[in-house]
Design a protein around this motif. Structure first.
Motif, PDB file in Angstrom:
ATOM      1  N   LEU B  63      52.991  35.952  68.478  1.00 57.53           N
ATOM      2  CA  LEU B  63      53.412  37.284  68.014  1.00 57.53           C
ATOM      3  C   LEU B  63      52.530  37.383  67.103  1.00 57.53           C
ATOM      4  O   LEU B  63      52.199  38.326  65.972  1.00 57.53           O
ATOM      5  N   TRP B  64      51.999  35.729  66.253  1.00 57.07           N
ATOM      6  CA  TRP B  64      51.912  35.804  64.366  1.00 57.07           C
ATOM      7  C   TRP B  64      50.353  35.062  64.744  1.00 57.07           C
ATOM      8  O   TRP B  64      49.264  35.481  63.385  1.00 57.07           O
ATOM      9  N   GLN B  65      49.866  35.447  66.075  1.00 67.76           N
ATOM     10  CA  GLN B  65      48.390  34.912  65.779  1.00 67.76           C
ATOM     11  C   GLN B  65      47.703  36.265  66.133  1.00 67.76           C
ATOM     12  O   GLN B  65      47.726  37.250  66.504  1.00 67.76           O
ATOM     13  N   GLY B  68      42.696  40.293  67.799  1.00 70.15           N
ATOM     14  CA  GLY B  68      42.050  40.678  68.579  1.00 70.15           C
ATOM     15  C   GLY B  68      41.303  41.913  69.223  1.00 70.15           C
ATOM     16  O   GLY B  68      39.604  41.790  69.584  1.00 70.15           O
ATOM     17  N   TYR B  69      42.173  42.906  69.374  1.00 73.06           N
ATOM     18  CA  TYR B  69      41.610  44.034  70.173  1.00 73.06           C
ATOM     19  C   TYR B  69      41.951  45.124  69.408  1.00 73.06           C
ATOM     20  O   TYR B  69      42.217  44.993  68.341  1.00 73.06           O
ATOM     21  N   ASP B  70      41.533  45.592  69.854  1.00 76.39           N
ATOM     22  CA  ASP B  70      41.418  47.838  68.979  1.00 76.39           C
ATOM     23  C   ASP B  70      42.367  48.679  70.086  1.00 76.39           C
ATOM     24  O   ASP B  70      42.204  48.700  70.836  1.00 76.39           O
ATOM     25  N   PRO B  77      48.556  52.058  59.537  1.00 68.47           N
ATOM     26  CA  PRO B  77      47.102  51.124  59.867  1.00 68.47           C
ATOM     27  C   PRO B  77      46.652  49.184  60.889  1.00 68.47           C
ATOM     28  O   PRO B  77      48.060  49.407  61.027  1.00 68.47           O
ATOM     29  N   TYR B  78      45.662  49.228  61.386  1.00 65.98           N
ATOM     30  CA  TYR B  78      45.935  48.309  62.597  1.00 65.98           C
ATOM     31  C   TYR B  78      44.302  47.889  62.194  1.00 65.98           C
ATOM     32  O   TYR B  78      43.491  48.803  62.506  1.00 65.98           O
ATOM     33  N   THR B  79      43.683  47.314  62.635  1.00 63.38           N
ATOM     34  CA  THR B  79      42.461  46.626  62.915  1.00 63.38           C
ATOM     35  C   THR B  79      42.542  45.716  63.828  1.00 63.38           C
ATOM     36  O   THR B  79      44.038  44.560  64.014  1.00 63.38           O
ATOM     37  N   ASN B  80      41.466  44.980  64.859  1.00 61.12           N
ATOM     38  CA  ASN B  80      41.356  43.750  65.617  1.00 61.12           C
ATOM     39  C   ASN B  80      42.165  42.361  64.707  1.00 61.12           C
ATOM     40  O   ASN B  80      42.272  41.751  65.703  1.00 61.12           O
ATOM     41  N   ASP B  81      41.440  42.241  63.395  1.00 68.76           N
ATOM     42  CA  ASP B  81      41.880  40.960  62.710  1.00 68.76           C
ATOM     43  C   ASP B  81      43.526  41.064  62.744  1.00 68.76           C
ATOM     44  O   ASP B  81      43.883  40.333  62.407  1.00 68.76           O
ATOM     45  N   SER B  82      44.292  42.306  62.847  1.00 66.60           N
ATOM     46  CA  SER B  82      46.187  41.728  62.550  1.00 66.60           C
ATOM     47  C   SER B  82      46.735  41.272  64.433  1.00 66.60           C
ATOM     48  O   SER B  82      45.551  41.126  65.008  1.00 66.60           O
ATOM     49  N   ALA B  87      50.249  44.699  66.472  1.00 68.06           N
ATOM     50  CA  ALA B  87      49.912  45.627  67.274  1.00 68.06           C
ATOM     51  C   ALA B  87      51.569  46.474  68.504  1.00 68.06           C
ATOM     52  O   ALA B  87      51.507  46.855  68.631  1.00 68.06           O
ATOM     53  N   LEU B  88      52.405  45.523  68.429  1.00 63.42           N
ATOM     54  CA  LEU B  88      53.776  45.204  68.924  1.00 63.42           C
ATOM     55  C   LEU B  88      54.400  46.609  68.307  1.00 63.42           C
ATOM     56  O   LEU B  88      54.499  47.495  68.542  1.00 63.42           O
ATOM     57  N   LEU B  89      54.044  47.252  66.815  1.00 61.86           N
ATOM     58  CA  LEU B  89      54.533  48.098  66.008  1.00 61.86           C
ATOM     59  C   LEU B  89      53.641  48.880  65.886  1.00 61.86           C
ATOM     60  O   LEU B  89      54.058  49.964  65.608  1.00 61.86           O
ATOM     61  N   VAL B  90      52.280  48.899  66.547  1.00 60.64           N
ATOM     62  CA  VAL B  90      51.293  49.729  66.576  1.00 60.64           C
ATOM     63  C   VAL B  90      52.389  50.843  67.680  1.00 60.64           C
ATOM     64  O   VAL B  90      52.179  52.125  68.040  1.00 60.64           O
ATOM     65  N   GLY B  91      52.610  50.172  69.232  1.00 59.00           N
ATOM     66  CA  GLY B  91      52.999  50.708  70.295  1.00 59.00           C
ATOM     67  C   GLY B  91      53.954  51.500  69.910  1.00 59.00           C
ATOM     68  O   GLY B  91      54.860  52.087  70.194  1.00 59.00           O
ATOM     69  N   LEU B  92      55.197  50.813  69.057  1.00 64.45           N
ATOM     70  CA  LEU B  92      56.569  50.566  69.131  1.00 64.45           C
ATOM     71  C   LEU B  92      56.400  52.223  68.121  1.00 64.45           C
ATOM     72  O   LEU B  92      56.851  53.743  69.164  1.00 64.45           O
ATOM     73  N   VAL B  93      55.516  52.165  67.404  1.00 60.11           N
ATOM     74  CA  VAL B  93      55.709  53.791  66.456  1.00 60.11           C
ATOM     75  C   VAL B  93      54.802  54.836  67.284  1.00 60.11           C
ATOM     76  O   VAL B  93      55.251  56.171  67.603  1.00 60.11           O
TER      77      VAL B  93
END
Lengths: 341, 425
Positions: B63-65, B68-70, B77-82, B87-93
């Motif tokens: 989960l902390w790696q 790499g995807y957009d 805020p989210y980039t592929n470096d997150s 990404a989980l949080l973005v999906g949850l929101v």
């Protein structure tokens, strides 16, 4: 109590899925009397059922060769369609014996997913396809474009890297499989469609207005595609690997579907004799747990590597791919089989 | 005469555990519990063994790696470096936004349709019956796909909005144009709406790892304050009405209190709209509301509203006819009878099944994967799962999160339910 019930159900689901044994896949296949091959959901030229339900394609023929090598009968194979998302789970859980569906060999899949890529049957790279009237001639001009991308693939990660390296932006539209990507792309919901260049060529071949679409020159990644087996059953991996190499050696030695029987009786080449299991040339194929004429059967069933390539995706077919990197090493390509001795 | 003075003290024998009714039920329960525990241990052991034979370990470190995807639509805020966790949080929101908006819209629509279905107007009543039967009897997935296909196929491509030099010279209009004073563009990819921008930024603070935008906080504070003052004004008016029988005019005060401070804050911060404009392949600037979101929201709303309508109708029919007759006898008109007499009582019947519908809607948001909406199922259960190959961890985590969301909704609605139940005093 509620929570433990919940955990129990989860564990039950997982256990049922994981009941397959890691060892002795070859014995299991023989006992079953049928090879189960994980295939594409439908990518013309590589693996797709035709109008009458027969699977055809470049990847499909490798499965048929393997069935011929094991059973002496290329029809004893069942194809299970898998998507980019489900393919590795299907393999790990034992639902399929091997995957031959243009899957890219990566370190993560080799290690973390506990899979083994046994060979590379197609050297590919990721490309972009756009409509001709968009007037784009390079992928670097795609700043701000909407790009259709299949989920669960390496291309998803390459895409993010490519746009980041070139400091341009894009809007991803994540789709499940090739047909949905095509639909969105043709409807104009995305400006560009990205996947392996061979996949793009295959998709374009099925479009009604193929001449209006152009594949951009940039190849943004290495995509070595090949058959995959579960980690841990080395003999099974060897069977798949050497069946594939047999097809390569056959091309190198000029053995074809048509002349394999004749070559077997007339050849003076010791390596060919060993490969085809000619009387008196030893019993090398049996060391894999196969019959002595296994590789001869494989070649007789589908032809050599060059024939498979030409029949399914080569120049002259609707997909029209050049051999390029996939030419034999003797002709400047990368396809190279270790000696059969 | 010898009298047995005492009942002889009964000694405890093992057989009593089965033959004595006092102990039997406990024995059986303990026995079943042990069996269940063994079953559970067997399952867990089996899982662990199978994971081990496949050379996979169970941990959540991935989960902390770097993900790499957009992600196309990210509200936070989210980039592929997150990280994958981000990404989980973005999906949850994304899941929560659709679920909350869906619940609100479905309730509004459902109540209206449920009430109208009982209308004495034959045509209106039948139309609502048709609505309910059509929407609840076709699978939700088909509604989602249908909305999506309609939205993406019936709308123009971004390039249809372009005016080329030749077209300008010839005085031709482009094939498509923007709506609402050229501020909103509906393309086959999504709806581009203007974004609010501020000249003055209040910045943001970082509290325990969560970044809070002070501008949004300021708006929330001002609106909450306004609503509170407005309630004071209304309470004052009611007190005066009860004391003197004369209700003072308050509407202009309410408008002033509710809108004045917000407008003042906006002016102070220099609020202006960033209108989307066509640059390159797409509209740039403004906010892009992707069609996958819109289609999912529309389908979930229409589908769940059909069920809610039936629940509302059942609730209303459960109120005895005497209630409305009494209200009419008092001279209340039908609209007020419904709002003041029937609906408040019907709520007692409506709320419990309504909770189930909210839970259904929330879980049904996971069907968004069909139209490429990247919710929790799309990010954690889709791309992250695939790229990391951690099926067990991702699935468990996803189930846990959906379970938590559902339990929270249940708890909140049960709280509301107790507040509308008949008070026994």
């Amino acid at each position: 109590m509620k929570k433990s019930v919940f955990l129990g159900v989860v564990a039950a689901t997982m256990t049922v899925a994981g009941a397959a044994s890691a060892q002795a896949t070859l014995e299991a296949v023989k006992a079953r009397g049928e090879l189960i091959c994980g295939s594409n959901t439908g990518l013309t030229g590589f693996g797709a059922p035709d109008a009458s339900g027969n699977w055809t394609g470049f990847d499909v023929d490798l499965c048929r060769a393997l069935a011929a090598a094991i059973f002496g009968d290329a029809t004893k194979v069942k194809f299970v369609p898998t998507t980019g998302e489900t393919r590795f789970t299907a393999l790990q859980s034992g639902e399929v014996d091997l995957l031959v569906r243009n899957s890219t060999w990566t370190a993560t899949r080799d290690s973390e997913l506990a899979l083994d890529f046994v060979a590379v049957n197609y050297y590919d790279g990721q490309g972009f396809m756009v409509k001709k009237d968009l007037g784009v001639s390079s992928a670097k001009e795609l700043d701000g474009a909407t790009v259709c991308i299949q989920t669960g693939t390496t291309t998803e990660l390459n895409l993010a890297d490519f746009f980041k390296q070139n400091n341009i932006s894009y809007q991803p539209v994540t789709v499940a499989d090739d047909s949905e990507a095509q639909r969105q792309y043709l409807a104009g919901a995305c400006d560009a469609y990205t996947t392996d260049a061979s996949g793009l060529a295959a998709s374009r071949a099925t479009m009604p207005d193929a001449e209006n679409h152009v594949i951009l020159p940039e190849i943004i990644s290495k995509e070595p595609l090949g058959p995959v087996v579960r980690h841990g059953d080395n003999n099974w991996g060897d069977v798949v690997r050497w069946t594939y190499y047999a097809l390569l050696i056959a091309e190198e030695k000029g053995i074809t579907k048509a002349n394999v029987a004749e070559v077997a009786t007339s050849t003076a080449d010791e390596e060919v004799k060993r490969l085809l299991g000619v009387e008196g040339a030893g019993d090398l194929p049996t060391k894999f747990g196969l019959s002595n004429d296994a590789f001869k059967n494989a070649i007789a069933a589908v032809g050599n590597y060059g024939e498979i390539f030409a029949a399914n995706i080569g120049e002259g077919t609707s997909i029209n791919l050049a051999r390029g990197l996939n030419a034999l090493w003797t002709q400047g390509g990368l396809q190279y089989a270790p000696p059969f001795r | 005469m010898a009298v047995a003075s005492d009942v002889p003290k009964e000694s405890f024998r093992l057989s009593m555990l089965i033959y004595d009714t006092r102990y039997r039920s406990i024995t059986i329960q303990i026995f079943v519990l042990i069996l269940f525990g063994l079953f559970l241990a067997w399952l867990l052991n089996n899982t662990a063994v199978n994971l081990a034979t496949r050379g996979k370990e169970f941990n959540f470190g991935f989960l902390w790696q770097r993900a790499g995807y957009d992600i196309g639509q990210a509200i936070i805020p989210y980039t592929n470096d997150s990280s994958h966790f981000r990404a989980l949080l973005v999906g949850l929101v994304n899941t929560l936004v659709v679920a909350i908006l869906g619940c609100i819209l479905a309730t509004i629509l459902g109540v209206i349709i449920g009430v109208l279905r009982l209308s004495k107007n034959w045509l209106v009543g039948r139309l609502m019956t048709v609505y309910v039967e059509v929407f609840r009897n076709v699978p939700l997935l088909l509604w989602i796909l249908l909305s999506y296909v309609i939205l993406s196929e019936a709308t123009p491509q971004p390039r249809d909005f372009r005016v080329t030099d030749e077209m300008a010279a010839a005085g031709e209009a482009p094939a498509a144009s923007m709506m609402l004073f050229d501020t909103v563009a509906v393309t086959n990819r999504g709806t581009n709406v203007p974004a609010p921008l501020f000249d003055v930024s209040l910045g943001s603070v970082n509290l325990l790892g969560i970044t809070l935008n002070l501008t949004i906080l300021a708006y929330i504070a001002v609106i909450a304050g306004s609503v509170w003052i407005n309630r004071l004004i209304l309470a004052g008016a009611r007190a005066q009405q009860e004391a003197t029988g004369d209700r003072p005019v308050t509407w202009w005060k309410s408008i002033l209190v509710l809108f004045g401070p917000v407008i003042a804050l906006s002016l102070a911060l220099g609020l202006h709209l960033e209108v989307p404009e066509l640059r390159g392949f797409n509209f740039q600037g403004g906010i892009l509301v992707a069609h996958s979101f819109t289609a999912l929201l529309i389908a979930l709303t229409l589908y769940t509203a059909a069920f809610i309508a039936e629940i509302v109708r059942a609730g209303i029919l459960a109120i005895s006819k005497g209630q409305s007759e009494a209200a009419f006898a008092l001279g209340l008109r039908p609209g007020r009878t419904m709002n003041l007499i029937i609906l408040p009582q019907a709520l007692r019947v409506i709320i419990p099944p309504l909770i189930s519908q909210y839970l259904n809607l929330t879980k049904n948001t996971s069907l968004g994967i069909a139209v490429s909406y990247l919710d929790l199922r799309g990010t954690l259960g889709g791309i992250t799962l695939n790229q990391t190959g951690r099926e067990l961890e991702c699935m468990l985590l996803m189930m846990l999160i959906y379970l938590t969301i559902s339990l929270i909704i249940s708890a909140l609605m049960n709280l509301y339910n107790t507040s509308v139940q008949i008070k026994v005093r």
